[in-house]
Design a protein around this motif. Structure first.
Motif, PDB file in Angstrom:
ATOM      1  N   ASP A 311      -3.518  -9.619  -7.418  1.00 59.66           N
ATOM      2  CA  ASP A 311      -3.595 -10.040  -8.807  1.00 59.66           C
ATOM      3  C   ASP A 311      -4.793  -9.435  -9.520  1.00 59.66           C
ATOM      4  OD1 ASP A 311      -2.038 -11.857 -10.612  1.00 59.66           O
ATOM      5  OD2 ASP A 311      -4.066 -12.595 -11.005  1.00 59.66           O
ATOM      6  N   ALA A 312      -5.915  -9.292  -8.818  1.00 61.85           N
ATOM      7  CA  ALA A 312      -7.087  -8.671  -9.422  1.00 61.85           C
ATOM      8  C   ALA A 312      -6.806  -7.220  -9.807  1.00 61.85           C
ATOM      9  CB  ALA A 312      -8.274  -8.740  -8.461  1.00 61.85           C
ATOM     10  N   LEU A 313      -6.024  -6.540  -8.982  1.00 57.83           N
ATOM     11  CA  LEU A 313      -5.734  -5.123  -9.250  1.00 57.83           C
ATOM     12  C   LEU A 313      -4.792  -4.949 -10.445  1.00 57.83           C
ATOM     13  CD1 LEU A 313      -5.245  -3.786  -5.601  1.00 57.83           C
ATOM     14  CD2 LEU A 313      -7.200  -3.365  -7.120  1.00 57.83           C
ATOM     15  N   LYS A 320     -11.476  -4.538 -18.154  1.00 57.95           N
ATOM     16  CA  LYS A 320     -10.668  -3.473 -17.580  1.00 57.95           C
ATOM     17  C   LYS A 320      -9.194  -3.647 -17.915  1.00 57.95           C
ATOM     18  CE  LYS A 320      -9.284  -5.346 -13.074  1.00 57.95           C
ATOM     19  NZ  LYS A 320      -7.836  -5.121 -13.241  1.00 57.95           N
ATOM     20  N   GLU A 321      -8.452  -2.566 -17.773  1.00 58.46           N
ATOM     21  CA  GLU A 321      -7.000  -2.609 -17.883  1.00 58.46           C
ATOM     22  C   GLU A 321      -6.395  -2.911 -16.509  1.00 58.46           C
ATOM     23  OE1 GLU A 321      -4.907  -2.383 -20.514  1.00 58.46           O
ATOM     24  OE2 GLU A 321      -6.744  -2.576 -21.696  1.00 58.46           O
ATOM     25  N   GLY A 322      -5.186  -3.422 -16.518  1.00 58.50           N
ATOM     26  CA  GLY A 322      -4.513  -3.686 -15.267  1.00 58.50           C
ATOM     27  C   GLY A 322      -3.986  -2.419 -14.629  1.00 58.50           C
ATOM     28  N   MET A 323      -3.893  -2.417 -13.311  1.00 56.83           N
ATOM     29  CA  MET A 323      -3.400  -1.274 -12.552  1.00 56.83           C
ATOM     30  C   MET A 323      -1.878  -1.378 -12.406  1.00 56.83           C
ATOM     31  SD  MET A 323      -4.585  -0.324  -8.648  1.00 56.83           S
ATOM     32  CE  MET A 323      -6.306  -0.150  -9.158  1.00 56.83           C
ATOM     33  N   PRO A 324      -1.152  -0.271 -12.404  1.00 58.43           N
ATOM     34  CA  PRO A 324       0.302  -0.337 -12.166  1.00 58.43           C
ATOM     35  C   PRO A 324       0.613  -0.984 -10.810  1.00 58.43           C
ATOM     36  CG  PRO A 324      -0.321   1.821 -12.966  1.00 58.43           C
ATOM     37  CD  PRO A 324      -1.605   1.099 -12.680  1.00 58.43           C
ATOM     38  N   HIS A 325       1.727  -1.685 -10.773  1.00 59.73           N
ATOM     39  CA  HIS A 325       2.145  -2.384  -9.558  1.00 59.73           C
ATOM     40  C   HIS A 325       2.167  -1.443  -8.357  1.00 59.73           C
ATOM     41  CE1 HIS A 325       4.729  -4.768  -6.862  1.00 59.73           C
ATOM     42  NE2 HIS A 325       5.517  -3.712  -6.768  1.00 59.73           N
ATOM     43  N   GLU A 326       2.734  -0.256  -8.526  1.00 58.43           N
ATOM     44  CA  GLU A 326       2.881   0.686  -7.405  1.00 58.43           C
ATOM     45  C   GLU A 326       1.524   1.094  -6.834  1.00 58.43           C
ATOM     46  OE1 GLU A 326       6.392   0.441  -9.801  1.00 58.43           O
ATOM     47  OE2 GLU A 326       4.321   0.947 -10.345  1.00 58.43           O
ATOM     48  N   LYS A 327       0.544   1.313  -7.723  1.00 58.56           N
ATOM     49  CA  LYS A 327      -0.779   1.715  -7.270  1.00 58.56           C
ATOM     50  C   LYS A 327      -1.464   0.565  -6.523  1.00 58.56           C
ATOM     51  CE  LYS A 327      -4.488   4.277  -6.936  1.00 58.56           C
ATOM     52  NZ  LYS A 327      -4.519   5.408  -5.971  1.00 58.56           N
ATOM     53  N   VAL A 329       0.023  -1.839  -4.876  1.00 57.24           N
ATOM     54  CA  VAL A 329       0.694  -1.950  -3.578  1.00 57.24           C
ATOM     55  C   VAL A 329       0.152  -0.908  -2.608  1.00 57.24           C
ATOM     56  CG1 VAL A 329       2.902  -1.655  -2.391  1.00 57.24           C
ATOM     57  CG2 VAL A 329       2.791  -2.985  -4.513  1.00 57.24           C
ATOM     58  N   GLU A 330      -0.030   0.283  -3.089  1.00 57.74           N
ATOM     59  CA  GLU A 330      -0.550   1.369  -2.246  1.00 57.74           C
ATOM     60  C   GLU A 330      -1.926   1.017  -1.699  1.00 57.74           C
ATOM     61  OE1 GLU A 330      -2.130   5.909  -3.054  1.00 57.74           O
ATOM     62  OE2 GLU A 330      -0.351   5.228  -4.155  1.00 57.74           O
ATOM     63  N   ILE A 331      -2.785   0.469  -2.545  1.00 55.25           N
ATOM     64  CA  ILE A 331      -4.143   0.101  -2.119  1.00 55.25           C
ATOM     65  C   ILE A 331      -4.106  -1.018  -1.080  1.00 55.25           C
ATOM     66  CG2 ILE A 331      -6.294  -0.980  -2.896  1.00 55.25           C
ATOM     67  CD1 ILE A 331      -5.959   0.573  -5.521  1.00 55.25           C
ATOM     68  N   ILE A 332      -3.266  -2.022  -1.322  1.00 53.61           N
ATOM     69  CA  ILE A 332      -3.208  -3.150  -0.390  1.00 53.61           C
ATOM     70  C   ILE A 332      -2.650  -2.718   0.963  1.00 53.61           C
ATOM     71  CG2 ILE A 332      -2.029  -5.342   0.056  1.00 53.61           C
ATOM     72  CD1 ILE A 332      -2.449  -6.041  -2.840  1.00 53.61           C
ATOM     73  N   ILE A 333      -1.614  -1.901   0.954  1.00 54.21           N
ATOM     74  CA  ILE A 333      -1.059  -1.421   2.220  1.00 54.21           C
ATOM     75  C   ILE A 333      -2.088  -0.595   2.980  1.00 54.21           C
ATOM     76  CG2 ILE A 333       0.685   0.104   3.237  1.00 54.21           C
ATOM     77  CD1 ILE A 333       2.619  -0.838   1.076  1.00 54.21           C
ATOM     78  N   ALA A 334      -2.893   0.158   2.240  1.00 58.95           N
ATOM     79  CA  ALA A 334      -3.947   0.947   2.887  1.00 58.95           C
ATOM     80  C   ALA A 334      -4.993   0.062   3.561  1.00 58.95           C
ATOM     81  CB  ALA A 334      -4.623   1.852   1.854  1.00 58.95           C
ATOM     82  N   GLY A 335      -5.071  -1.209   3.117  1.00 64.29           N
ATOM     83  CA  GLY A 335      -6.036  -2.135   3.710  1.00 64.29           C
ATOM     84  C   GLY A 335      -5.523  -2.853   4.946  1.00 64.29           C
ATOM     85  N   ARG A 336      -4.331  -2.497   5.397  1.00 60.30           N
ATOM     86  CA  ARG A 336      -3.753  -3.100   6.593  1.00 60.30           C
ATOM     87  C   ARG A 336      -4.650  -2.824   7.805  1.00 60.30           C
ATOM     88  NH1 ARG A 336       0.079  -2.199  10.765  1.00 60.30           N
ATOM     89  NH2 ARG A 336       1.724  -3.800  10.840  1.00 60.30           N
ATOM     90  N   ASN A 337      -4.963  -3.831   8.555  1.00 62.98           N
ATOM     91  CA  ASN A 337      -5.834  -3.751   9.739  1.00 62.98           C
ATOM     92  C   ASN A 337      -7.318  -3.617   9.404  1.00 62.98           C
ATOM     93  OD1 ASN A 337      -4.189  -4.055  12.101  1.00 62.98           O
ATOM     94  ND2 ASN A 337      -3.321  -2.031  11.685  1.00 62.98           N
ATOM     95  N   GLN A 338      -7.651  -3.376   8.156  1.00 63.74           N
ATOM     96  CA  GLN A 338      -9.061  -3.373   7.759  1.00 63.74           C
ATOM     97  C   GLN A 338      -9.366  -4.636   6.949  1.00 63.74           C
ATOM     98  OE1 GLN A 338      -7.371  -0.094   7.046  1.00 63.74           O
ATOM     99  NE2 GLN A 338      -7.888   0.183   9.208  1.00 63.74           N
TER     100      GLN A 338
END
Length: 385
Positions: A311-313, A320-327, A329-338
């Motif tokens: 939600d913050a993204l 700030k402006e909001g980030m597109p949903h796809e972007k 999602v990409e950031i959150i998936i990249a945080g998997r295991n970290q």
């Protein structure tokens, strides 16, 4: 004022022999209202019509539907199963009586009848039924009162949570819809994970409801962060960030004090404490306030971490402006295991469409953002003065 005379109990007499119907009817008519049926089929029709009889005196040997079949039909129907049945029959063997009682009859009278015995047995069964009806009504009343009281308690919980959450939101740069969105994000994740081997023991229906109720309190500790830090539009200094990080402990402690004042543990407050204190922890142990990782982080906090970051993204803020949903999602998936529990991220991927629908349904309007800008600017002006 004239008091209404209580209605006499109704007795349904079932017998295929007219003489027997006349005999029993005359015996009972001075004490009770009497209904007569000369067949099993007619007996069922009368018993199922309102008002139902208070007692059935039932012959066994009848053409067509016999007494045993009538008894079975009455007991199988929820509308008639509580009507007491007394068999009144010429079948007088012990085996016959045993069979009748096993079918659900409460008494068994053999012919030829003794009028005093019939009257005494009928009176006894009607008194027992009256007592059972009274208890049933009392139980229904008590259940209704408990349900009403439970609903009131839940309503008080909901109002208390939303009031506390609104207090935090009133000083933050987030809008009230952030609270709503994170509630629904957390529930979507929980429902997706409820059958997962690692989470099934925890994610019961009751616990998912607790998560939904408690989620709004995740940032309650921000009420204790100074405005000069909480509302700063730019990047925080290292010192300021250390102060900001204390909102997790402040929130946990505030909820704990409330719980202590109640004098007993409260399930939804326990869940709220976990979320407030642990939602900034990271799977790899690099988060705060404790720096714990993996399964040491409460499940509630792991779910909130994904909901809060997403939600913050995607959300517009004062700065700030909001980030597109796809972007996002990409950031959150990249945080998997970290940053995030890998299994929670797998669930997140499955419910992406639900997240997007929730974000759309509870989006921040221009009016919401304008009001928040005005509020923040007012607070900032006060700080400067």
């Amino acid at each position: 004022m004239t008091l209404a005379t209580p209605l006499k109990p109704t007795v349904l007499v079932v017998d295929d022999t007219p003489d027997n119907l006349t005999l029993i009817g005359n015996l009972l008519k001075d004490r009770y209202r009497v209904k007569l049926a000369n067949s099993g089929e007619k007996a069922l029709a009368i018993a199922r019509a309102a008002p139902a009889p208070d007692l059935v005196l039932l012959d066994i040997m009848m053409p067509g539907m016999d007494g045993h079949q009538v008894c079975a039909a009455l007991k199988a129907d929820p509308a008639t199963r509580d009507i007491p049945i007394v068999f009144l029959t010429a079948m007088s063997s012990t085996a016959d009586e045993e069979a009748g009682l096993k079918m659900g009859a409460l008494d068994y009278i053999t012919k030829p009848i003794s009028p005093p015995i019939v009257l005494a047995r009928v009176e006894t069964q009607l008194k027992l039924k009256a007592a059972a009806d009274f208890l049933r009504d009392q139980n229904a009343f008590l259940e209704q009162q408990v349900a009403l009281r439970t609903a009131e308690v839940h309503a008080i919980q909901d109002v208390t949570i939303l009031s506390m959450a609104s207090l935090a939101e009133s000083r933050d740069n987030e809008t009230g819809n952030h609270i709503r969105r994170t509630q629904y994000y957390v529930r979507a994740l929980a429902e997706q994970l409820r059958n997962h081997p690692r989470f099934a023991h925890y994610l019961t229906d009751a616990q998912i409801e607790m998560l939904f109720k408690s989620a709004p309190l995740h940032d309650i500790g921000k009420v204790g962060i100074p405005d000069r830090i909480l509302l700063k539009p730019g990047k925080l200094t290292a010192e300021e960030f250390e102060v900001m990080k204390t909102h997790t402990t402040i929130g946990r402690d505030a909820i704990e004090r409330a719980e202590q004042q109640l004098g007993l543990p409260v399930a939804f407050l326990q869940c709220a404490k976990e979320i407030a204190y642990g939602h900034q922890e990271k799977w790899d142990g690099s988060g705060y306030p404790q720096g714990i990782g993996g399964d040491l982080i409460p499940i509630s906090a792991r779910l909130m971490a994904v909901a809060d970051v997403y939600d913050a993204l995607i959300s517009r803020r004062v700065y700030k402006e909001g980030m597109p949903h796809e972007k996002a999602v990409e950031i959150i998936i990249a945080g998997r295991n970290q940053h995030f529990d890998p299994d929670v991220i797998d669930a997140f991927v499955v419910v992406l469409s639900q997240f997007q629908a929730i974000a759309t349904k509870f989006h921040d309007s221009d009016a919401d953002l304008a009001a928040k800008v005005h509020q923040v600017e007012g607070i900032a002006h006060t700080i400067v003065l």
